[in-house]
Design an enzyme around this catalytic site. Structure first.
Site, PDB file in Angstrom:
ATOM      1  N   HIS A 115      44.963  54.357  44.001  1.00 63.28           N
ATOM      2  CA  HIS A 115      44.792  55.724  44.946  1.00 63.28           C
ATOM      3  C   HIS A 115      43.563  55.849  45.820  1.00 63.28           C
ATOM      4  O   HIS A 115      42.531  56.249  45.138  1.00 63.28           O
ATOM      5  CB  HIS A 115      45.432  56.741  44.785  1.00 63.28           C
ATOM      6  CG  HIS A 115      47.278  56.816  43.791  1.00 63.28           C
ATOM      7  ND1 HIS A 115      47.575  56.079  43.143  1.00 63.28           N
ATOM      8  CD2 HIS A 115      47.760  57.730  44.993  1.00 63.28           C
ATOM      9  CE1 HIS A 115      49.203  56.894  43.439  1.00 63.28           C
ATOM     10  NE2 HIS A 115      49.235  56.986  43.802  1.00 63.28           N
ATOM     11  N   GLU A 142      43.877  59.488  50.636  1.00 66.49           N
ATOM     12  CA  GLU A 142      45.454  60.165  50.847  1.00 66.49           C
ATOM     13  C   GLU A 142      44.687  60.932  51.237  1.00 66.49           C
ATOM     14  O   GLU A 142      44.257  61.218  52.154  1.00 66.49           O
ATOM     15  CB  GLU A 142      46.351  59.775  49.354  1.00 66.49           C
ATOM     16  CG  GLU A 142      47.198  60.885  49.924  1.00 66.49           C
ATOM     17  CD  GLU A 142      47.973  61.244  48.524  1.00 66.49           C
ATOM     18  OE1 GLU A 142      47.183  61.069  47.145  1.00 66.49           O
ATOM     19  OE2 GLU A 142      48.949  61.461  48.514  1.00 66.49           O
TER      20      GLU A 142
END
Ligand code: ADE
Ligand code: ZN
Length: 329
Positions: free
Chosen positions: A189, A192
Site C-alpha cells: 500500500h 492512499e
C-alpha cells in the site's frame, strides 16, 4: 442496462478480514460471548468515521476471528460473495499477525483452513500475506519469515497494508528482501493517505511490482510518467478512496487520468462491507462517471490477469475465460 455482475472479473486487492460480512462477525461474537462495543452502528453496519477509526474498527472486529475454523468460514463467505459478483480470480490479503499471532504452527493451520475453504469451482484464489505497517518493522520481519516459509502455489505474494504514514518504507526493506528471496511477488500500500513521495519511496525501497492504491501519484506528473514507463501496476480501489474521503465523488477520482496517462490500473474493492461496495457497483459507478464500456472493463481485467501473482497455467486459464466471455454474442 448493463449487467455488470455477469462480466468475468479479476480482483487483486481484497483484505480477507476487511471483506468479512458484518453478520458473520456478529455470529462469531455471539458464539464466543465477545462484546464488540463501537464496532457496529444501529443498522448493523461497521462503524467508523475516518481512516484511523476505520483501522480501529477493523482490528476490533478481527478479535472474533481467532481460529483456523473461523477463517475457513470467513473464506467461504467471502468467496461465495465474490463468485456471485462474477469474480473468477481473486487475491486476498491475509495477515500472519492476525492468524496465530506469529506462531509458525498456528499460521500453517490457518493457511490450511483457508486453502481448504478456497477449493471451490468457478473461482481461483491466491493469498498475499501482509504485514501491518503500524505494527512496526520487527513484526513485519516476522510476517515476512512466516510468509517465506509458506511460499508456494497458494501463498504467492507478500505485501504491506495499514497506516502508510507510520515510519518510512525503507524501514521495511529487510522484510521485503526476505520475501523476494523466497520467490514471492511483492506489493505494498502507498499513495492512499501518503502523497506521491510515499509512492516513490515505496518503489525505491521495496522494489514492488504493484502498488496498493497509488492514486495520489496523480499529484506528481513526473511520477505518473515513471509509473507508466516502469509498468508498475496500481491496485486501484475507487469506492474505498471515496468512502474514506480522499476524493469527493466518482468523476473526481483520478483512475481515469492515471489510465489515460498510460499507467496500468486494475480495479478492486479493498474492504467491501466497510465501504458499502462490491465490484459490480464499482463498474457501474465508473461507467456512469467516465463512460467506460464493457470493453474497457474487459481490458482492465486482462491487465489484472497479466499482473496476477500466480503460475502461468492459472494465468492462461483466467485470460482464456476473459477472452471466451468477450467472444460470446
Ligand atoms: N487495511 C485494510 N484496508 C486498508 C486500507 N484501505 N489502507 C491501508 N490498510 C488497510
Ligand atoms: Zn487495501
Amino acid at each position: 442496462m448493463t449487467d455488470w455482475r455477469s462480466l468475468p472479473k479479476v480482483e487483486l486487492h481484497l483484505h480477507l478480514e476487511g471483506a468479512a460480512p458484518p453478520a458473520l462477525i456478529r455470529t462469531l461474537a455471539a458464539e464466543k460471548g465477545i462484546a464488540l462495543p463501537g464496532v457496529f452502528d444501529a443498522k448493523g453496519h461497521y462503524l467508523w468515521h475516518d481512516f484511523s477509526s476505520f483501522l480501529a474498527c477493523y482490528e476490533a472486529a478481527c478479535q472474533v476471528l481467532s481460529s483456523p475454523e473461523d477463517y475457513a468460514r470467513l473464506t467461504a463467505a467471502v468467496l461465495a460473495a465474490a463468485r456471485a459478483d462474477g469474480v473468477i480470480y481473486t487475491e486476498v490479503f491475509v495477515s500472519p499477525d492476525l492468524c496465530g499471532g506469529g506462531d509458525p504452527v498456528a499460521w500453517r493451520e490457518y493457511l490450511a483452513a483457508i486453502a481448504g475453504a478456497a477449493d471451490l469451482p468457478g473461482i481461483e484464489m491466491r493469498v498475499i500475506a501482509t504485514a501491518i505497517r503500524h505494527f512496526g518493522p520487527e513484526r513485519a520481519l516476522r510476517a515476512a519469515e512466516l510468509t517465506a516459509d509458506a511460499a508456494g502455489h497458494f501463498v504467492t505474494g507478500f505485501g504491506m497494508g495499514g497506516e502508510e504514514r507510520f515510519g518510512h518504507a525503507a524501514d521495511y526493506a529487510d522484510a521485503f528482501e526476505i520475501a523476494r528471496a523466497a520467490g514471492l511477488s511483492l506489493t505494498s500500500h502507498a499513495g492512499e493517505f501518503g502523497g506521491p513521495a510515499s509512492v516513490a519511496e515505496t518503489l525505491d525501497a521495496l522494489g514492488v511490482a504493484r502498488i496498493g492504491h497509488g492514486v495520489r501519484a496523480i499529484e506528481d506528473p513526473a511520477l505518473v510518467a515513471d509509473l507508466a514507463a516502469r509498468g508498475t501496476v496500481l491496485e486501484v480501489n475507487p469506492g474505498s478512496n471515496i468512502a474514506l474521503g480522499l476524493y469527493p465523488d466518482w468523476p473526481q477520482h483520478p483512475v481515469r487520468a492515471l489510465r489515460d496517462a498510460g499507467v496500468t490500473v486494475t480495479l478492486s474493492t479493498d474492504d467491501p462491507p466497510y465501504f458499502h461496495t462490491d465490484l459490480p457497483s464499482e463498474y457501474a459507478a465508473l461507467s456512469a462517471a467516465f463512460g467506460w464500456t464493457v470493453e474497457d472493463f474487459r481490458a482492465l481485467n486482462v491487465a489484472a490477469a497479466r499482473a496476477a501473482f500466480c503460475d502461468e497455467a492459472t494465468r492462461s486459464a483466467v485470460l482464456q475465460q476473459l477472452l471466451d466471455a468477450g467472444a460470446a454474442p
